[in-house]
Design a protein around this motif. Structure first.
Motif: not given
Length: 235
Positions: A85-104
């Protein structure tokens, strides 16, 4: 969307993949199955160029990949959800998703919000838990988050390594059904999965790997009917 032609790869003098050829067109879900140690994870890492091929050719969306760095391939739409999985455990669900969006590149605020809404609709449990830290989610919720974070990157090819690992059957079914729906919507998906018969149930095509080679390929339905043959390769 991606084509491999006689690809070999490994680590130092140890060769793991041997002359692997396969293709994943847009709108198709292709499953790769095989016993532990068959080379499935190395295959995905080689496609991502984390492991450099020693021979053969990989073409993604019409362009050879061998000279591209992994992060550039990801930005171009070759998105890999690794095992674990390798999500970021110290960030919220929303912020984890924003990491993905920021790569676009060039994605505006309205498009990001649309993407978030789409993923919360896909996996409603994430909507309910969007302010919870990733590390506090269950294993199944973390896997849904990993998939949704990858989808926020707007992939052209989505690769997943053992998304069912350690999850309850109901959660596995939810994730695999979501993948089937994504392929039906036009996304190219390459799925490495330990639950071979379930993976073949949702796939269009299947490849069986053994000792770094593709030993059987064909329509997933045909492979699923050859249960004794598949089981002999899965050990």
């Amino acid at each position: 969307m991606i084509t491999l032609e006689n690809v070999s790869a490994g680590f130092g003098v140890v060769q793991v993949l041997h002359d692997v050829s396969l293709a994943v067109p847009a709108g198709r879900l292709v499953s790769v199955i095989g016993a532990n140690g068959a080379g499935k994870t190395t295959l995905l890492r080689t496609i991502s160029n984390v492991v450099r091929p020693s021979a053969g050719r990989i073409v993604f969306d019409g362009t050879p990949t061998m000279a591209s760095e992994p992060h550039r391939l990801a930005r171009a739409g070759l998105v890999h959800v690794p095992q674990g999985r390798q999500i970021v455990p110290t960030l919220s669900v929303r912020d984890n998703l924003l990491i993905g969006a920021q790569r676009v590149a060039g994605l505006g605020a309205a498009e990001i919000e649309t993407g978030l809404a789409r993923e919360f609709a896909r996996f409603p449990v994430l909507d309910k838990r969007q302010d919870i830290l990733g590390g506090n989610l269950s294993g199944g919720e973390q896997q849904m988050l990993a998939v949704s974070r990858a989808l926020m990157m707007r992939p052209k090819l989505l690769m997943l390594d053992e998304p069912s690992l350690g999850l309850a059957p109901q959660v596995v079914r939810t994730i695999l059904d979501a993948l089937r729906s994504l392929a039906d919507g036009g996304l190219a998906i390459l799925l490495v999965e330990q639950l071979a018969h379930l993976a073949l149930e949702i796939a269009d095509e299947g490849h069986v790997m053994q000792r770094g080679r593709v030993v059987i390929s064909g329509p997933a339905e045909d492979l699923r009917k050859s249960r004794s043959l598949i089981d002999s390769y899965l050990g």
